[in-house]
Design a protein around this motif. Structure first.
Motif, PDB file in Angstrom:
ATOM      1  N   GLU A 173      -5.986   0.807  -3.542  1.00  0.00           N
ATOM      2  CA  GLU A 173      -6.255   2.043  -2.808  1.00  0.00           C
ATOM      3  C   GLU A 173      -5.500   2.030  -1.471  1.00  0.00           C
ATOM      4  O   GLU A 173      -6.080   2.023  -0.399  1.00  0.00           O
ATOM      5  CB  GLU A 173      -7.751   2.201  -2.571  1.00  0.00           C
ATOM      6  CG  GLU A 173      -8.586   2.281  -3.833  1.00  0.00           C
ATOM      7  CD  GLU A 173      -8.288   3.556  -4.623  1.00  0.00           C
ATOM      8  OE1 GLU A 173      -8.050   4.590  -3.985  1.00  0.00           O
ATOM      9  OE2 GLU A 173      -8.294   3.498  -5.863  1.00  0.00           O
ATOM     10  N   THR A 174      -4.204   2.016  -1.558  1.00  0.00           N
ATOM     11  CA  THR A 174      -3.353   2.018  -0.363  1.00  0.00           C
ATOM     12  C   THR A 174      -2.448   3.231  -0.398  1.00  0.00           C
ATOM     13  O   THR A 174      -2.031   3.684  -1.466  1.00  0.00           O
ATOM     14  CB  THR A 174      -2.502   0.740  -0.303  1.00  0.00           C
ATOM     15  OG1 THR A 174      -1.807   0.572  -1.553  1.00  0.00           O
ATOM     16  CG2 THR A 174      -3.372  -0.476  -0.067  1.00  0.00           C
ATOM     17  N   MET A 175      -2.122   3.743   0.777  1.00  0.00           N
ATOM     18  CA  MET A 175      -1.324   4.960   0.872  1.00  0.00           C
ATOM     19  C   MET A 175       0.112   4.695   1.311  1.00  0.00           C
ATOM     20  O   MET A 175       0.919   5.627   1.350  1.00  0.00           O
ATOM     21  CB  MET A 175      -1.975   5.936   1.865  1.00  0.00           C
ATOM     22  CG  MET A 175      -3.398   6.338   1.471  1.00  0.00           C
ATOM     23  SD  MET A 175      -4.133   7.537   2.592  1.00  0.00           S
ATOM     24  CE  MET A 175      -3.081   8.956   2.263  1.00  0.00           C
ATOM     25  N   GLU A 176       0.423   3.459   1.655  1.00  0.00           N
ATOM     26  CA  GLU A 176       1.788   3.153   2.052  1.00  0.00           C
ATOM     27  C   GLU A 176       2.076   1.691   1.779  1.00  0.00           C
ATOM     28  O   GLU A 176       1.184   0.850   1.720  1.00  0.00           O
ATOM     29  CB  GLU A 176       2.030   3.471   3.518  1.00  0.00           C
ATOM     30  CG  GLU A 176       1.127   2.738   4.482  1.00  0.00           C
ATOM     31  CD  GLU A 176       1.358   3.165   5.921  1.00  0.00           C
ATOM     32  OE1 GLU A 176       1.019   2.360   6.808  1.00  0.00           O
ATOM     33  OE2 GLU A 176       1.867   4.278   6.145  1.00  0.00           O
ATOM     34  N   ASP A 177       3.361   1.409   1.594  1.00  0.00           N
ATOM     35  CA  ASP A 177       3.857   0.065   1.370  1.00  0.00           C
ATOM     36  C   ASP A 177       5.284   0.016   1.907  1.00  0.00           C
ATOM     37  O   ASP A 177       5.864   1.060   2.263  1.00  0.00           O
ATOM     38  CB  ASP A 177       3.802  -0.300  -0.120  1.00  0.00           C
ATOM     39  CG  ASP A 177       3.818  -1.810  -0.351  1.00  0.00           C
ATOM     40  OD1 ASP A 177       3.902  -2.552   0.640  1.00  0.00           O
ATOM     41  OD2 ASP A 177       3.745  -2.232  -1.521  1.00  0.00           O
ATOM     42  N   ALA A 178       5.861  -1.174   1.989  1.00  0.00           N
ATOM     43  CA  ALA A 178       7.221  -1.298   2.501  1.00  0.00           C
ATOM     44  C   ALA A 178       7.722  -2.696   2.213  1.00  0.00           C
ATOM     45  O   ALA A 178       6.952  -3.614   1.935  1.00  0.00           O
ATOM     46  CB  ALA A 178       7.258  -1.020   4.011  1.00  0.00           C
ATOM     47  N   PHE A 179       9.055  -2.835   2.243  1.00  0.00           N
ATOM     48  CA  PHE A 179       9.672  -4.148   2.238  1.00  0.00           C
ATOM     49  C   PHE A 179      10.865  -4.105   3.191  1.00  0.00           C
ATOM     50  O   PHE A 179      11.508  -3.076   3.380  1.00  0.00           O
ATOM     51  CB  PHE A 179      10.076  -4.605   0.834  1.00  0.00           C
ATOM     52  CG  PHE A 179      11.106  -3.727   0.153  1.00  0.00           C
ATOM     53  CD1 PHE A 179      12.476  -3.936   0.340  1.00  0.00           C
ATOM     54  CD2 PHE A 179      10.711  -2.695  -0.689  1.00  0.00           C
ATOM     55  CE1 PHE A 179      13.411  -3.140  -0.279  1.00  0.00           C
ATOM     56  CE2 PHE A 179      11.656  -1.888  -1.322  1.00  0.00           C
ATOM     57  CZ  PHE A 179      13.015  -2.100  -1.118  1.00  0.00           C
TER      58      PHE A 179
ATOM     59  N   ILE B  69       7.601   3.088   1.500  1.00  0.00           N
ATOM     60  CA  ILE B  69       7.119   3.621   0.226  1.00  0.00           C
ATOM     61  C   ILE B  69       5.838   4.387   0.496  1.00  0.00           C
ATOM     62  O   ILE B  69       4.876   3.830   1.024  1.00  0.00           O
ATOM     63  CB  ILE B  69       6.870   2.491  -0.788  1.00  0.00           C
ATOM     64  CG1 ILE B  69       8.155   1.675  -0.994  1.00  0.00           C
ATOM     65  CG2 ILE B  69       6.356   3.044  -2.108  1.00  0.00           C
ATOM     66  CD1 ILE B  69       7.942   0.366  -1.711  1.00  0.00           C
ATOM     67  N   SER B  70       5.819   5.670   0.179  1.00  0.00           N
ATOM     68  CA  SER B  70       4.641   6.510   0.350  1.00  0.00           C
ATOM     69  C   SER B  70       3.920   6.634  -0.986  1.00  0.00           C
ATOM     70  O   SER B  70       4.542   6.932  -2.006  1.00  0.00           O
ATOM     71  CB  SER B  70       5.055   7.896   0.872  1.00  0.00           C
ATOM     72  OG  SER B  70       3.934   8.741   0.971  1.00  0.00           O
ATOM     73  N   ILE B  71       2.606   6.411  -0.980  1.00  0.00           N
ATOM     74  CA  ILE B  71       1.824   6.344  -2.222  1.00  0.00           C
ATOM     75  C   ILE B  71       0.791   7.457  -2.212  1.00  0.00           C
ATOM     76  O   ILE B  71       0.001   7.591  -1.267  1.00  0.00           O
ATOM     77  CB  ILE B  71       1.125   4.978  -2.361  1.00  0.00           C
ATOM     78  CG1 ILE B  71       2.172   3.852  -2.299  1.00  0.00           C
ATOM     79  CG2 ILE B  71       0.312   4.897  -3.641  1.00  0.00           C
ATOM     80  CD1 ILE B  71       1.589   2.497  -2.053  1.00  0.00           C
ATOM     81  N   ALA B  72       0.816   8.280  -3.210  1.00  0.00           N
ATOM     82  CA  ALA B  72      -0.178   9.340  -3.372  1.00  0.00           C
ATOM     83  C   ALA B  72      -1.327   8.799  -4.221  1.00  0.00           C
ATOM     84  O   ALA B  72      -1.119   8.331  -5.338  1.00  0.00           O
ATOM     85  CB  ALA B  72       0.456  10.567  -4.034  1.00  0.00           C
ATOM     86  N   LEU B  73      -2.528   8.830  -3.661  1.00  0.00           N
ATOM     87  CA  LEU B  73      -3.679   8.260  -4.355  1.00  0.00           C
ATOM     88  C   LEU B  73      -4.096   9.137  -5.525  1.00  0.00           C
ATOM     89  O   LEU B  73      -3.981  10.366  -5.487  1.00  0.00           O
ATOM     90  CB  LEU B  73      -4.847   8.095  -3.383  1.00  0.00           C
ATOM     91  CG  LEU B  73      -4.614   7.157  -2.199  1.00  0.00           C
ATOM     92  CD1 LEU B  73      -5.827   7.141  -1.298  1.00  0.00           C
ATOM     93  CD2 LEU B  73      -4.298   5.750  -2.673  1.00  0.00           C
ATOM     94  N   VAL B  74      -4.606   8.505  -6.555  1.00  0.00           N
ATOM     95  CA  VAL B  74      -5.142   9.212  -7.730  1.00  0.00           C
ATOM     96  C   VAL B  74      -6.555   8.718  -7.969  1.00  0.00           C
ATOM     97  O   VAL B  74      -6.941   7.631  -7.545  1.00  0.00           O
ATOM     98  CB  VAL B  74      -4.268   8.971  -8.983  1.00  0.00           C
ATOM     99  CG1 VAL B  74      -2.874   9.531  -8.789  1.00  0.00           C
ATOM    100  CG2 VAL B  74      -4.193   7.480  -9.312  1.00  0.00           C
ATOM    101  N   ASN B  75      -7.309   9.526  -8.624  1.00  0.00           N
ATOM    102  CA  ASN B  75      -8.690   9.171  -8.945  1.00  0.00           C
ATOM    103  C   ASN B  75      -8.679   8.302 -10.188  1.00  0.00           C
ATOM    104  O   ASN B  75      -8.678   8.796 -11.313  1.00  0.00           O
ATOM    105  CB  ASN B  75      -9.501  10.452  -9.165  1.00  0.00           C
ATOM    106  CG  ASN B  75     -10.983  10.157  -9.315  1.00  0.00           C
ATOM    107  OD1 ASN B  75     -11.389   9.009  -9.349  1.00  0.00           O
ATOM    108  ND2 ASN B  75     -11.781  11.206  -9.415  1.00  0.00           N
ATOM    109  N   ASP B  76      -8.759   6.990  -9.959  1.00  0.00           N
ATOM    110  CA  ASP B  76      -8.669   6.061 -11.082  1.00  0.00           C
ATOM    111  C   ASP B  76      -9.807   5.041 -11.084  1.00  0.00           C
ATOM    112  O   ASP B  76      -9.776   4.097 -11.856  1.00  0.00           O
ATOM    113  CB  ASP B  76      -7.331   5.332 -11.056  1.00  0.00           C
ATOM    114  CG  ASP B  76      -7.108   4.573  -9.766  1.00  0.00           C
ATOM    115  OD1 ASP B  76      -7.881   4.801  -8.821  1.00  0.00           O
ATOM    116  OD2 ASP B  76      -6.162   3.768  -9.705  1.00  0.00           O
ATOM    117  N   GLU B  77     -10.771   5.233 -10.208  1.00  0.00           N
ATOM    118  CA  GLU B  77     -11.875   4.278 -10.129  1.00  0.00           C
ATOM    119  C   GLU B  77     -13.163   4.932 -10.618  1.00  0.00           C
ATOM    120  O   GLU B  77     -13.472   6.070 -10.256  1.00  0.00           O
ATOM    121  CB  GLU B  77     -12.072   3.792  -8.689  1.00  0.00           C
ATOM    122  CG  GLU B  77     -10.887   3.028  -8.118  1.00  0.00           C
ATOM    123  CD  GLU B  77     -10.766   1.643  -8.701  1.00  0.00           C
ATOM    124  OE1 GLU B  77     -11.746   1.178  -9.332  1.00  0.00           O
ATOM    125  OE2 GLU B  77      -9.690   1.028  -8.536  1.00  0.00           O
TER     126      GLU B  77
END
Length: 1504
Positions: free
Chosen positions: A983-989, A1023-1031
């Protein structure tokens, strides 16, 4: 058993009372000249602090000593001045108090001694300071022989001069040395603390006058005076009052066993003189034991002796050849000390012969008006006193009584005395054989302990013992006084015993210490010295308490002059009197009752005393509150009379104090400039102006003056500022001396420009002292002006950007050293062909950055566009700091065209939660104009996903978590980011990009030879992450729902609750759907006819769902829960019962003694199956209130509260500050018609419990590998002075790494419980003391272990106590190292080759066994060459006697195996192989291996 428990309870209460009494402040301790307190301690410190508070009239005496072998610290009074002698090993240093100030004035004086490294400072009464510097190198004070107060107990050290060693005589209130409070208690502790001839309180004999009578009340009483000087003749006079028939009155020794003595024999005085072996006696015929005062005069001439008693005169000749007596010892009055008692006995004095020796031989009675050689002598001149008091209590004539001899008592059978007890107790033998009667003693006085106070009722004939064989042992001394025993014991401190005979003969005396406590007591046991079989109650096994009632006595107030007897003020002025001028002390009276009286008016023309309420009216009396409030003033009336005196005394309404004389001196005002040093300040900075820099000095310090400074010429380059109470500095043009003393005036330099020359600043002011105005003075200010120099201001750019460094832009400061962070650059103009970037922000005009930002490479220049030819750019800047700012400077930029400049496209990536996506060329790509190949190396990987390379069909390389890829991978769409579904909305390397002319598309190994052919850049790929209802929703509250049978109850989040882990989802949106319910129904709370088949979690939160029970008492029904996408189901279990209330939580209360604690729901709460809509419905009615406190609600005492009150924390428990440390209260909890009785316990802790416990011991625990060891008190002990060992609880914060802790609950014989998986997590100090805690070592090949503990007394915690474990290896840890030698040579097998470094085997001389010998050599002893040995010792190795000898063969290596073995410990090492490297040597001659005929064919060619 019941009696034993009662005894234990009594002992506990007594000990608790003693601890409480001893923990309070000791209001002075009296030292009588031979007393001391010794604390046996050993310590080493380079920083030492000593605080002593004392009061005395003696001119000399030892106050404190810290004694070492050679180091020492000695504080003593010497000729009325304090003297400190200190030796730390580098030579003795002496420090004395202020000359001319005598401290033996019977006033309290405070002494502070600070030793810090090289510096030693002595402060007296907080205003007199002297210091000395210790040269070094020894700066530590090493204490080996303990700490001493008042005396040194015959300590024999070279640094103690026996001629000067004088015990202290006076009062000492405080002695604090480092962490030791030596007078916190006057109780001795065997082996640790010794107390001798020291009593509680400040004795009245120290303030007694020469004319005060002296009472000697025991057979060992005496007073020693300075030696009696009789070179030609001597006269001693005194008055005697006694009823005794014998006793020593005077004694003084001379050289060679000569002496002079006066004693009472059969009621008359006898003078005995020993001179040159001749004994002379002079007898009086006047009886003096008739309880009347008798004047006695002894006149000693060289050849005669005269004694006058009243009207009787007796003379005696000493002979014409007698020599004059040279008295050398002290002059003893009334008795002698223990050493002189032996001399007097040898001299044949009757007072010390026969049976009298057991009593001590002292005179019992009173002496007054003592005069030695016509000089008055009394208690102010005493050197040592013992068992005396001030004043003479006239003895009463004995009443006519019938005396029963001890033998007659044998024929009397006394019944057992019955006290309040049961019939069963009365039948027990010896249950009540003692009858005790309280002893009544006046405050500060004394009383005999007689047989009427302690009676023994036993059948002595039946027991076969006499009453005289009954003995009493004092187990605990009185708290507020002392017991004096007139019994012949060699050391009363070791054997405080007395018999019934001592009670009959009045040999036991209680002396009160003078405190205001109305009660005292001591503990004693009873035993018998009979050899016969005696019952258990006469074996001294039981403690008895004897109570002492103290009759209060109103002591006279004590008046002193803390600031001295001289009172100075300005003529024609007024000065207030305060408690620093006149100080009255009266412990047993209220200060409001004290009234001061001025005795007469010695000079009324000089001035008068007046009160603030009636100015101009002379007064002769005023009260203590008037003095404390500053209402009393002395007014000088002017005229020619400037000096006067004022005699003052104070009364408490009953008794009058001593009279003091205050000398008053009126002086003319004199003033001068004491300090005008000026200040130094940095440009732009500020400097505080204090009285050390600017001050006026007046001749009357104590009289307050308004010294005012008016600024007539302000500073030119700054301003004067004053610190206001708001904390803000504001400009000012006037200030006072008090503001300078409080450091509230400063000069602020406000000139910001650059000065080319050094110019000072100043201000001019006019000073007013009272009404007098002085000349103007100038205060100079030295300004340290600052200059800036720009050393570098150009750069060359190759490519599109470059980071600025100190090589391109650098400025330094002159005149003042400034840090790089204090030097700033302000942009005056901007570059035209590029831009400056700082922290990813483009700098604009007036933007600033610092030299440190340049040093940290945080500023870079970026070229706008891509120049294809060389060009130039520039910008203008200014150097600024908080001190000054410079002019403008130009920064020049040379831009070089670079066809290989790196172009990076980095747009980041957008992705759905849990999905994967290819990174395309449009998102990330690096290139130059001529090169399209680039290598990306990850410097940090994604945290919430991974980079994956999509493999070709013929590739075997690893796909996941790649750390490098190329442009070719990006072009072929082979690089993919895979999110981990969190459940994260951003990431990067982060990555490092390299573009190389020689980089190949599919080769990740860079091969370049020239640095200029490589272009790199570091960047971040976001990296921008759009959350989805998966839980799916998860149930977090899973309880059985309780309801009253046939009733209803709200269904809330306390009964049912779900949580959706999706971070962007609100749990209140969860929807519940139910099916059929077999035991009731769910309805809407506001409309019970509306059945609920679907509701949300928000409905549960808002308390809208109501359950109505019908039918069976137990059941369950299905609920479906949905977040809109995912569904889950659950069962809600329902139990219906009769209405009830049960306690849900009851932790009790913890409150500090005398303080308040909040009773909240965390302490007490209840649960009910009834329908409670409001917490106000749960009512608690107190029916048994707390006995040692009260309950309050909003500061109002209550006996009723609700559950709502508990939740909001409005109910308080207030302790009544009593010594009861436990309490409780009972109440009834009511909900509708249901009732429940409950009780809450209250635990009370002392203020000292808030102090953290002390780690007394934390030693290394030693254990053998694979075995266990007990952790005992010597290894680990944490103490607290007011906590029991069982109350000190350890929590295991970090468990051992190579073992585990386990415990036994029953004792040593009980097996220890615990495994590595279920280790012990907590234990108490009592467990450690009882040996219940054990460490079991598990892992092999480990030498060290540790575990981390927190220790708590229930209130405060000591964190991070690390306990270290030293593991003894099971095998000897032998380490071997390779050996190198030349072929055919030898080398020693030293301890560098064969090593055992473990400290447990460092001293073990074990054997080395060569289990496998070398193949190409042998091992030999140096003293037996050529003989191979299979064994040798460690000492032989350390001595260098063991050698390896190579056999000379052409081998390059060899080896042998060795084992270390110790037969004593039955330990051996693992076999270890020593490798030997052989260096070949050319030692063989060449050998011809082939020798055949060589045929050569040739032909001759001729020239033609």
């Amino acid at each position: 058993m019941e009696t034993f428990l009662m005894l234990l309870n009594e002992l506990f209460l007594i000990k608790l009372l003693l601890m409480f009494l001893s923990s309070g402040q000791v209001l002075g301790a009296s030292f009588y000249g031979d007393g001391y307190v010794q604390l046996r301690t050993v310590e080493l410190s380079s920083r030492t602090s000593l605080h002593v508070r004392f009061r005395t009239s003696s001119h000399s005496g030892l106050l404190f000593m810290a004694a070492g072998e050679t180091d020492f610290l000695l504080l003593e009074l010497h000729s009325g001045r304090l003297q400190v002698q200190l030796d730390l090993g580098s030579g003795e240093r002496t420090l004395r108090s202020e000359k001319g100030v005598h401290l033996n004035d019977l006033a309290w004086h405070s002494v502070e001694l600070q030793h810090d490294q090289h510096n030693v400072t002595l402060s007296v009464d907080r205003h007199s300071h002297t210091s000395v510097r210790i040269p070094g190198p020894d700066l530590d004070l090493s204490v080996h022989d303990g700490l001493f107060v008042g005396g040194t107990v015959g300590l024999d050290k070279p640094y103690l001069h026996s001629d000067d060693a004088t015990g202290f005589r006076g009062c000492v209130d405080e002695v604090l040395f480092n962490q030791h409070n030596l007078l916190s208690s006057l109780r001795p502790y065997s082996g640790y603390k010794s107390v001798h001839e020291v009593s509680l309180g400040c004795s009245s004999q120290f303030s007694a006058g020469e004319d005060d009578p002296i009472s000697f009340f025991s057979s060992r009483a005496y007073m020693s005076l300075p030696p009696w000087d009789v070179p030609q003749e001597g006269v001693l006079e005194c008055e005697v009052h006694t009823s005794s028939e014998e006793g020593i009155v005077l004694y003084s020794s001379a050289h060679q066993s000569d002496f002079i003595a006066m004693e009472i024999q059969e009621g008359t005085l006898v003078v005995v003189v020993g001179n040159g072996g001749t004994r002379t006696e002079l007898h009086s015929l006047t009886y003096i034991n008739n309880q009347k005062w008798h004047r006695v005069k002894l006149h000693l001439l060289p050849h005669s002796l005269q004694l006058t008693v009243g009207e009787e005169i007796v003379n005696h000749s000493l002979g014409a050849h007698s020599k004059s007596l040279q008295l050398r010892g002290p002059l003893y009055m009334g008795g002698v000390d223990d050493r002189s008692r032996l001399e007097a006995r040898k001299a044949g004095l009757l007072s010390f012969n026969g049976k009298r020796l057991a009593g001590g031989g002292s005179f019992k009675g009173c002496l007054r008006d003592i005069r030695v050689n016509a000089q008055s002598m009394g208690l102010p001149h005493a050197v040592v006193t013992k068992d005396i008091s001030v004043g003479c209590e006239l003895e009463k004539l004995p009443e006519a009584i019938t005396t029963v001899s001890p033998m007659a008592v044998l024929s009397v059978t006394l019944p057992l005395v019955q006290h309040n007890g049961s019939d069963r107790d009365r039948k027990r033998p010896g249950q009540n054989f003692l009858v005790l009667k309280d002893l009544v003693v006046p405050e500060g006085g004394r009383a005999l302990l007689e047989s009427k106070h302690i009676k023994v009722n036993l059948e002595f004939r039946k027991l076969g013992i006499r009453q005289s064989q009954i003995m009493f042992r004092i187990e605990e001394q009185p708290v507020h006084g002392q017991l004096r025993l007139d019994v012949d014991h060699s050391d009363q401190n070791e054997d405080w015993t007395f018999s019934m005979l001592d009670l009959w003969h009045g040999r036991v005396i209680y002396v009160h210490g003078g405190s205001e406590d109305p009660q005292d007591f001591f503990m004693f046991s009873v035993f018998t010295n009979s050899k016969k079989e005696i019952p258990f109650y006469l074996k001294g096994n039981k403690l008895h308490r004897f109570n002492i009632s103290v009759t209060p006595v109103n002591d006279a107030p004590e008046l002193s002059l803390p600031e001295g007897s001289l009172f100075i003020l300005l003529e024609n002025s007024k000065r207030h009197l305060n408690t620093d001028v006149l100080r009255a002390t009266d412990l047993d009276s209220n200060s409001t009752d004290l009234v001061f009286t001025v005795l007469g008016n010695h000079n009324s023309e000089a001035g008068l005393l007046e009160k603030q309420d009636h100015p101009g009216t002379a007064i002769t009396t005023f009260s203590q509150p008037d003095l404390e409030e500053g209402k009393v003033s002395y007014v000088h009336m002017g005229g020619l009379v400037r000096n006067s005196r004022m005699a003052v005394r104070v009364s408490d309404g009953d008794k009058v104090s001593n009279t003091v004389v205050l000398r008053i001196m009126a002086v003319q005002l004199e003033h001068k400039v004491a300090n005008n040093t000026g200040v130094e300040v940095d440009q732009g900075g500020a400097a505080v102006i204090s009285s050390q820099h600017l001050a006026m000095q007046v001749n009357v310090v104590k009289q307050g003056f308004d010294i005012r400074y008016d600024v007539v010429e302000a500073p030119r380059y700054g301003e004067l500022q004053r610190l206001h109470s708001s904390g803000e500095w504001k400009p000012t043009f006037v200030f006072s001396q008090k503001l300078l003393e409080k450091e509230r005036i400063r000069y602020l330099n406000t000139f910001q420009e650059i000065r080319t020359s050094n110019v000072t600043d100043q201000f001019k002011c006019r000073v007013s002292v009272g009404s007098a105005v002085t000349d103007e003075l100038v205060f100079h200010i030295t300004v340290r002006w600052i200059h800036f120099k720009v050393t570098r201001s150009k750069m060359e750019v190759s490519g599109v950007r470059k980071v600025l460094s100190n090589e391109e832009l650098c400025v330094v400061s002159k005149g003042m050293k400034l840090h790089d962070s204090e030097l700033h650059f302000r942009m005056l103009s901007l570059p035209k062909k590029g831009q400056l970037v700082f922290k990813d922000k483009v700098l604009m005009k007036n933007s600033t950055f610092s030299q440190k930002n340049i040093s940290d490479h945080m500023v870079k220049y970026e070229v706008t566009g891509r120049p294809h030819e060389d060009t130039r750019d520039s910008f203008r800047f200014q150097v600024v700091s908080k001190h000054a700012h410079s002019g403008g400077y130009d920064f020049r930029i040379n831009i070089k065209a670079d066809v290989h400049s790196l172009i990076l496209t980095n747009k980041g990536l957008s992705i759905l939660e849990g999905e994967s996506k290819v990174i395309t060329k449009d998102l990330l790509f690096a290139e130059t104009v001529g090169v399209k190949a680039a290598l990306y190396t990850l410097t940090s990987s994604p945290k919430h996903g991974k980079l994956k390379r999509i493999n070709l069909s013929n590739s075997t390389s690893i796909n996941d978590n790649i750390t490098a890829f190329t442009n070719q991978d990006i072009v072929e769409d082979r690089i993919m980011y895979v999110h981990d579904g969190s459940e994260t909305m951003e990431d990067a390397f982060t990555f490092h990009t390299t573009v190389d002319k020689h980089t190949k598309a599919h080769n990740h190994k860079r091969t370049h030879s020239k640095k200029e052919n490589t272009h790199t850049i570091d960047d971040i790929f976001n990296i921008s992450i759009a959350l989805v209802n998966d839980e799916k929703p998860v149930r977090v509250v899973d309880k059985v729902f309780h309801v009253a049978r046939g009733r209803q109850r709200l269904l809330t989040l306390d009964d049912l609750r779900y949580h959706d882990a999706d971070s962007d989802f609100d749990d209140s949106q969860l929807v519940y759907t139910r099916r059929g319910i077999p035991m009731g129904d769910l309805v809407l709370v506001n409309d019970t006819g509306h059945k609920l088949y679907q509701f949300s979690q928000e409905d549960l939160q808002q308390r809208r769902v109501l359950f109505i029970h019908t039918g069976v008492s137990f059941g369950r029904f299905v609920l479906f829960v949905s977040d809109g996408k995912h569904y889950t189901s659950t069962l809600l279990e329902v139990i219906a019962q009769d209405p009830y209330i049960q306690v849900e939580n009851n932790t009790g209360l913890l409150v500090q003694k005398g303080h308040v604690a909040i009773l909240g729901s965390a302490n007490f709460s209840v649960f009910t199956n009834l329908d409670v809509r409001d917490d106000e419905e749960v009512v608690c009615q107190v029916f048994l209130p707390p006995r040692h406190g009260h309950l309050f609600h909003n500061n109002v005492k209550v006996d009723r509260f609700t559950q709502h009150d508990l939740k909001v924390g409005s109910v308080q428990y207030r302790h009544d500050d009593s010594m009861n440390l436990a309490d409780s209260f009972n109440f009834t909890v009511s909900v509708k018609e249901v009732r429940l009785d409950a009780s809450v316990g209250v635990r009370v802790y002392l203020e000292s419990h808030q102090q953290p416990p002390t780690v007394l011991y934390n030693h290394i625990v030693v254990v053998e590998e694979g075995k266990s060891v007990k952790i005992n008190r010597g290894d680990l002990e944490v103490i607290h002075k007011d906590s029991l060992p069982s109350e000190i609880v350890y929590k295991v914060k970090t468990a051992p790494s190579h073992g585990f802790l386990r415990r036994s609950t029953q004792g040593e014989d009980d097996p220890y419980q615990g495994t590595r998986e279920e280790t012990t997590h907590s234990f108490s100090q009592e467990d450690v003391n009882m040996g219940h805690i054990q460490y079991l070592q598990v892992d092999s090949d480990q030498t060290h272990d540790s575990f981390l503990l927190d220790a708590s007394n229930g209130i405060t915690v000591v964190h991070d106590i690390r306990v270290s474990v030293d593991i003894i290896p099971i095998h000897i840890p032998l380490n071997v190292f390779n050996v190198t030698l030349e072929e055919g040579s030898s080398t020693a097998l030293t301890k560098e080759v064969l090593q055992v470094t473990n400290r447990h085997f460092s001293q073990v001389d074990f054997f080395y066994h060569v289990s496998e010998p070398p193949s190409h050599g042998h091992i030999e002893h140096a003293r037996i060459p050529g003989l191979s040995i299979p064994f040798f010792t460690r000492k032989q190795v350390d001595s260098g006697h063991i050698y390896y000898v190579h056999d000379g063969s052409d081998t390059l290596s060899d080896n042998f195996t060795i084992i270390a073995n110790d037969t004593d410990t039955r330990k051996h090492s693992q076999p270890c192989m020593v490798f030997i490297h052989v260096t070949p040597v050319n030692d063989e001659a060449p050998v011809i291996t082939a020798n055949r005929i060589l045929r050569i064919h040739f032909r001759i060619c001729s020239e033609r």
